[in-house]
Design an enzyme around this catalytic site. Structure first.
Site, PDB file in Angstrom:
ATOM      1  CG  ASN A  36     -16.791   6.184   8.174  1.00 53.28           C
ATOM      2  OD1 ASN A  36     -17.918   6.542   7.830  1.00 53.28           O
ATOM      3  ND2 ASN A  36     -15.762   6.194   7.348  1.00 53.28           N
ATOM      4  CG  LEU A  84     -17.865   3.042   3.649  1.00 57.38           C
ATOM      5  CD1 LEU A  84     -17.266   4.343   4.157  1.00 57.38           C
ATOM      6  CD2 LEU A  84     -19.232   2.796   4.288  1.00 57.38           C
ATOM      7  CE1 TYR A 142      -3.428  -2.603   0.238  1.00 51.73           C
ATOM      8  CE2 TYR A 142      -4.100  -1.676   2.338  1.00 51.73           C
ATOM      9  CZ  TYR A 142      -4.301  -2.558   1.310  1.00 51.73           C
ATOM     10  OH  TYR A 142      -5.390  -3.398   1.356  1.00 51.73           O
TER      11      TYR A 142
HETATM   12  N1  NAP Z   1      -7.508  -7.255   1.031  1.00 51.10           N
HETATM   13  C1  NAP Z   1      -7.736  -6.622  -0.095  1.00 51.10           C
HETATM   14  O1  NAP Z   1      -7.556  -7.157  -1.203  1.00 51.10           O
HETATM   15  C2  NAP Z   1      -8.262  -5.220  -0.034  1.00 51.10           C
HETATM   16  C3  NAP Z   1      -8.763  -4.612  -1.195  1.00 51.10           C
HETATM   17  C4  NAP Z   1      -9.274  -3.326  -1.079  1.00 51.10           C
HETATM   18  C5  NAP Z   1      -9.271  -2.667   0.145  1.00 51.10           C
HETATM   19  N2  NAP Z   1      -8.753  -3.269   1.258  1.00 51.10           N
HETATM   20  C6  NAP Z   1      -8.743  -2.585   2.591  1.00 51.10           C
HETATM   21  O2  NAP Z   1     -10.044  -2.119   2.900  1.00 51.10           O
HETATM   22  C7  NAP Z   1     -10.005  -0.709   3.120  1.00 51.10           C
HETATM   23  C8  NAP Z   1     -11.305  -0.051   2.708  1.00 51.10           C
HETATM   24  O3  NAP Z   1     -11.605  -0.277   1.359  1.00 51.10           O
HETATM   25  P1  NAP Z   1     -11.490   0.877   0.227  1.00 51.10           P
HETATM   26  O4  NAP Z   1     -10.490   1.907   0.663  1.00 51.10           O
HETATM   27  O5  NAP Z   1     -11.290   0.162  -1.054  1.00 51.10           O
HETATM   28  O6  NAP Z   1     -12.962   1.491   0.143  1.00 51.10           O
HETATM   29  P2  NAP Z   1     -14.082   2.081   1.131  1.00 51.10           P
HETATM   30  O7  NAP Z   1     -13.614   2.097   2.537  1.00 51.10           O
HETATM   31  O8  NAP Z   1     -15.342   1.376   0.785  1.00 51.10           O
HETATM   32  O9  NAP Z   1     -14.241   3.559   0.576  1.00 51.10           O
HETATM   33  C9  NAP Z   1     -13.309   4.576   0.793  1.00 51.10           C
HETATM   34  C10 NAP Z   1     -13.873   5.832   0.142  1.00 51.10           C
HETATM   35  O10 NAP Z   1     -15.096   6.186   0.800  1.00 51.10           O
HETATM   36  C11 NAP Z   1     -15.015   7.518   1.267  1.00 51.10           C
HETATM   37  N3  NAP Z   1     -15.721   7.585   2.560  1.00 51.10           N
HETATM   38  C12 NAP Z   1     -15.241   7.265   3.778  1.00 51.10           C
HETATM   39  N4  NAP Z   1     -16.178   7.459   4.717  1.00 51.10           N
HETATM   40  C13 NAP Z   1     -17.284   7.901   4.065  1.00 51.10           C
HETATM   41  C14 NAP Z   1     -18.569   8.283   4.499  1.00 51.10           C
HETATM   42  N5  NAP Z   1     -18.917   8.230   5.785  1.00 51.10           N
HETATM   43  N6  NAP Z   1     -19.469   8.688   3.558  1.00 51.10           N
HETATM   44  C15 NAP Z   1     -19.139   8.747   2.255  1.00 51.10           C
HETATM   45  N7  NAP Z   1     -17.914   8.392   1.784  1.00 51.10           N
HETATM   46  C16 NAP Z   1     -16.994   7.969   2.692  1.00 51.10           C
HETATM   47  C17 NAP Z   1     -13.550   7.837   1.397  1.00 51.10           C
HETATM   48  O11 NAP Z   1     -13.360   9.227   1.237  1.00 51.10           O
HETATM   49  P3  NAP Z   1     -12.164  10.064   1.937  1.00 51.10           P
HETATM   50  O12 NAP Z   1     -10.928   9.193   1.919  1.00 51.10           O
HETATM   51  O13 NAP Z   1     -12.051  11.266   1.086  1.00 51.10           O
HETATM   52  O14 NAP Z   1     -12.572  10.403   3.340  1.00 51.10           O
HETATM   53  C18 NAP Z   1     -12.955   7.033   0.255  1.00 51.10           C
HETATM   54  O15 NAP Z   1     -13.068   7.747  -0.954  1.00 51.10           O
HETATM   55  C19 NAP Z   1      -8.776  -0.265   2.295  1.00 51.10           C
HETATM   56  O16 NAP Z   1      -8.349   1.024   2.627  1.00 51.10           O
HETATM   57  C20 NAP Z   1      -7.818  -1.378   2.619  1.00 51.10           C
HETATM   58  O17 NAP Z   1      -7.262  -1.182   3.917  1.00 51.10           O
HETATM   59  C21 NAP Z   1      -8.267  -4.545   1.185  1.00 51.10           C
END
Ligand code: NAP
Length: 270
Positions: free
Chosen positions: A237, A187, A52
């Site tokens: 959150n 999300l 990451y």
């Molecule tokens: N194991 C794997 O293969 C894998 C794959 C993908 C992700 N992950 C892990 O899972 C975590 C989360 O997944 P993700 O980052 O893909 O997506 P996510 O958490 O579903 O979405 C993040 C996005 O949502 C926004 N957000 C956050 N809180 C919000 C709210 N209350 N209302 C509206 N929008 C909101 C954020 O904006 P801002 O940042 O601008 O606040 C960001 O743009 C990752 O960061 C990583 O640690 C693991």
């Protein structure tokens, strides 16, 4: 369901894990400062990975925070094309910590089930580099293969999980084996947060769609890992413990499932 920000969910190893975490993929705006602030707000599980680019700053934040190290649950991952044992060493060192609370195989390799990766992580755990080990993006068949080969089940399977893309079969499988599901991209990377069902249920509780989704995960016993750079998102959150979704609301939210993935064309594990 009497959950609080500091609640922990039991792991099959006998240890326990916070019920909500912070994702750090693309948490690139002042990563360390954001993680320190998240810890101040009560987050206790931080999810990162060797690939990451956020791992060193997450480690800096954990060391800089006033929260004692033993209260923080540090999760990292090794890649499917790495030597898992060596990568576990590198990750813990890169974070500047002595031990990771959980190290995962990031995804199954292109061929096979990753038995060698799993053996490498088990060795890392036995040597004290990781307190627990698990997998990510694994199907039930692939988890079975690891258990058949080594007699050891992962404590966690970290998979994509939102109301629009989840798997009742995976939930049943994991519950039966006391494997905890961590929900990534809960999300939907913000893509499906204007859904009318989530908005209506949210309005009834004076909560946002994102809070409804995170609460739905918590009430299923799934640990969500929302990522948030923006301070208002970090706060929002974390504010998911003062309300309860009814059985019919849970069912309606779960009924939004269309095996949607915000990362690709389909869920990696289903
Ligand atoms: N194991 C794997 O293969 C894998 C794959 C993908 C992700 N992950 C892990 O899972 C975590 C989360 O997944 P993700 O980052 O893909 O997506 P996510 O958490 O579903 O979405 C993040 C996005 O949502 C926004 N957000 C956050 N809180 C919000 C709210 N209350 N209302 C509206 N929008 C909101 C954020 O904006 P801002 O940042 O601008 O606040 C960001 O743009 C990752 O960061 C990583 O640690 C693991």
């Amino acid at each position: 369901m009497n959950l609080a920000m500091q609640s922990r969910i039991p792991l099959r190893s006998g240890r326990a894990m916070p019920v909500l975490g912070l994702g750090t993929w693309q948490l690139t705006k002042d990563t360390a400062g954001t993680v320190v602030e998240a810890l101040r707000l009560g987050y206790r599980l931080i999810d990162t990975s060797g690939d990451y680019g956020t791992q060193p700053a997450v480690g800096d934040a954990i060391r800089a925070s006033e929260v004692p190290r033993e209260e923080i649950f540090f999760v990292t991952k090794v890649e499917e094309d790495e030597d898992a044992h060596a990568a576990a060493h590198r990750n813990v060192e890169e974070a500047g910590l002595e031990v990771a609370d959980l190290i995962l195989i990031h995804r199954p390799p292109r061929r096979g089930d990753g038995i060698d990766l799993w053996e490498g992580l088990l060795q890392a755990r036995d040597e004290g580099l990781a307190r627990d080990v698990g997998v990510s993006n694994y199907s039930t068949e692939q988890i079975d293969a690891l258990a058949d080969a080594t007699g050891e089940l992962p404590v966690v399977n970290q998979i994509e999980w939102s109301p629009f893309g989840w798997s009742p079969e995976m939930l049943d499988y994991c519950r039966a084996r006391r494997i905890v599901i961590q929900a990534y991209s809960p999300l939907t990377r913000s893509r499906r947060m204007r859904d009318p069902v989530l908005e209506r249920i949210g309005a009834a509780h004076r909560k946002t769609p994102a809070q409804v989704v995170l609460r739905w995960c918590l009430q299923l016993g799934v640990v969500p890992l929302p990522k948030a750079n923006r301070h208002e998102h970090l706060v929002e959150n974390a504010d998911v413990f003062g309300f309860e979704l009814s059985a019919s609301e849970l069912e309606e939210i779960g009924g939004l499932n269309e095996h949607y993935s915000s990362l690709g064309s389909s869920l990696a594990y289903a």
